[in-house]
Scaffold this motif. Structure first.
Motif, short mmCIF file in Angstrom:
data_model
loop_
_atom_site.label_atom_id
_atom_site.label_comp_id
_atom_site.label_asym_id
_atom_site.label_seq_id
_atom_site.Cartn_x
_atom_site.Cartn_y
_atom_site.Cartn_z
N SER A 54 4.79 -1.90 -9.09
CA SER A 54 5.21 -0.59 -8.98
C SER A 54 6.30 -0.52 -8.19
CB SER A 54 4.29 0.55 -8.65
OG SER A 54 4.88 1.88 -8.65
N GLU A 55 7.42 0.42 -8.47
CA GLU A 55 8.61 0.48 -7.69
C GLU A 55 8.21 1.45 -6.21
OE1 GLU A 55 12.11 1.69 -9.66
OE2 GLU A 55 11.72 -0.06 -11.06
N LYS A 56 7.20 2.29 -6.49
CA LYS A 56 7.04 3.16 -5.44
C LYS A 56 5.85 2.62 -4.96
CE LYS A 56 9.25 6.87 -7.91
NZ LYS A 56 9.52 8.56 -8.20
N LYS A 57 5.18 3.63 -4.45
CA LYS A 57 3.90 3.42 -3.63
C LYS A 57 2.73 2.82 -4.81
CE LYS A 57 0.79 5.11 -0.07
NZ LYS A 57 0.56 6.18 0.81
N THR A 58 2.26 1.80 -4.51
CA THR A 58 1.29 1.30 -5.41
C THR A 58 -0.16 1.66 -5.08
OG1 THR A 58 2.69 -0.69 -5.92
CG2 THR A 58 0.47 -1.07 -6.55
N LYS A 59 -0.99 2.04 -6.21
CA LYS A 59 -2.31 2.39 -5.90
C LYS A 59 -3.02 1.12 -6.11
CE LYS A 59 -6.01 5.36 -7.15
NZ LYS A 59 -6.74 5.75 -5.94
N ARG A 60 -3.90 0.65 -5.09
CA ARG A 60 -4.33 -0.78 -4.56
C ARG A 60 -5.96 -0.52 -4.65
NH1 ARG A 60 -0.62 -5.09 -1.97
NH2 ARG A 60 1.42 -4.46 -2.74
N ILE A 61 -6.49 0.59 -4.23
CA ILE A 61 -7.85 0.82 -4.09
C ILE A 61 -8.40 1.70 -5.25
CG2 ILE A 61 -9.40 1.70 -2.53
CD1 ILE A 61 -7.48 0.57 -0.07
N PHE A 62 -9.31 1.19 -5.79
CA PHE A 62 -9.85 1.93 -7.03
C PHE A 62 -11.37 2.27 -6.32
CE2 PHE A 62 -6.48 -0.22 -8.61
CZ PHE A 62 -5.93 0.61 -9.59
N ASP A 63 -11.79 3.39 -5.97
CA ASP A 63 -13.29 3.65 -5.60
C ASP A 63 -13.89 4.48 -6.70
OD1 ASP A 63 -15.62 4.41 -4.10
OD2 ASP A 63 -14.50 5.19 -2.49
N SER A 64 -14.85 3.82 -7.31
CA SER A 64 -15.59 4.55 -8.50
C SER A 64 -17.06 5.02 -8.04
CB SER A 64 -15.68 3.79 -9.82
OG SER A 64 -16.38 2.44 -9.62
N ARG A 65 -17.33 5.16 -6.95
CA ARG A 65 -18.63 5.49 -6.29
C ARG A 65 -19.16 6.67 -6.48
NH1 ARG A 65 -18.24 3.18 -0.38
NH2 ARG A 65 -16.16 4.14 -0.63
N TYR A 66 -18.19 7.73 -6.71
CA TYR A 66 -18.22 9.02 -6.56
C TYR A 66 -18.22 9.81 -7.92
CZ TYR A 66 -18.04 8.26 -1.72
OH TYR A 66 -18.01 7.53 -0.39
N SER A 84 0.54 -11.77 -1.38
CA SER A 84 0.27 -10.36 -0.80
C SER A 84 -0.11 -9.37 -2.00
CB SER A 84 1.78 -9.90 -0.28
OG SER A 84 2.75 -9.71 -1.27
N GLY A 85 0.09 -9.72 -3.24
CA GLY A 85 -0.54 -8.48 -4.16
C GLY A 85 -2.05 -8.65 -4.02
N TYR A 86 -2.81 -7.19 -4.07
CA TYR A 86 -4.03 -7.27 -4.19
C TYR A 86 -4.48 -6.03 -4.77
CZ TYR A 86 -3.86 -3.89 -0.21
OH TYR A 86 -3.81 -3.11 0.61
N GLN A 87 -5.71 -5.84 -5.00
CA GLN A 87 -6.51 -4.76 -5.42
C GLN A 87 -7.73 -4.66 -5.02
OE1 GLN A 87 -6.54 -4.24 -9.76
NE2 GLN A 87 -4.37 -3.03 -9.78
N VAL A 88 -8.33 -3.61 -4.57
CA VAL A 88 -9.63 -3.50 -4.22
C VAL A 88 -10.54 -2.30 -5.20
CG1 VAL A 88 -11.17 -2.45 -2.24
CG2 VAL A 88 -9.22 -3.83 -1.71
N ILE A 89 -11.81 -3.02 -5.67
CA ILE A 89 -12.57 -2.23 -6.55
C ILE A 89 -13.86 -1.93 -5.89
CG2 ILE A 89 -13.52 -1.97 -8.95
CD1 ILE A 89 -11.14 -3.87 -9.69
N ILE A 90 -14.32 -0.68 -5.74
CA ILE A 90 -15.50 -0.49 -4.86
C ILE A 90 -16.10 0.21 -6.26
CG2 ILE A 90 -16.44 0.72 -3.07
CD1 ILE A 90 -13.65 0.80 -1.87
N GLU A 91 -17.41 -0.29 -6.24
CA GLU A 91 -18.34 0.38 -7.05
C GLU A 91 -19.81 0.43 -6.53
OE1 GLU A 91 -16.95 -1.28 -11.52
OE2 GLU A 91 -18.11 -2.65 -10.17
N ALA A 92 -20.43 1.19 -7.03
CA ALA A 92 -22.05 1.61 -6.76
C ALA A 92 -22.75 0.86 -7.79
CB ALA A 92 -22.57 2.99 -6.42
N VAL A 93 -23.42 -0.29 -7.30
CA VAL A 93 -24.44 -0.85 -8.30
C VAL A 93 -25.77 -0.79 -7.72
CG1 VAL A 93 -24.93 -3.08 -9.53
CG2 VAL A 93 -22.46 -2.50 -8.99
#
Length: 98
Positions: free
Chosen positions: A86-98, A26-35
């Motif tokens: 993380s014990e609290k809400k985990t940041k799983r989505i990283f958007d570096s397009r902007y 269930s552990g995941y991360q999403v990385i969004i980039e503009a290439v």
């Protein structure tokens, strides 16, 4: 909600996909980039499988993602415990397009 390549997706949908695929944790991360002007979505998820089984799991996650959400991610399996916790809400989505 995030919008990538014209597809709207919610984090809960990604969790459902990972529950559906055997071998994916269930552990995941999403990385969004503009290439080169195009959006690229990379889905990192944890798995305890060996290398040959891991490749098949990555292909299955990408296929299920495409069928349920509409976009094709670059699915990458990482060993269990490699993604941050993380014990609290985990940041799983990283958007570096902007």
């Amino acid at each position: 909600m995030i919008k990538v390549k014209g597809c709207n997706m919610f984090p809960a949908q990604i969790e459902e996909i990972l529950k559906f695929v055997d071998g994916a944790s269930s552990g995941y991360q999403v990385i969004i980039e503009a290439v080169n002007g195009r959006d690229v979505l990379e889905l990192l998820f944890e798995s305890e499988l060996t290398s040959a089984e891991r490749d098949a799991c990555e292909r299955e996650v990408a296929a299920v993602f495409k069928a349920k959400i509409g976009g094709t991610p670059k699915a990458t399996a990482v060993p269990l415990g490699e993604l941050p916790r993380s014990e609290k809400k985990t940041k799983r989505i990283f958007d570096s397009r902007y």
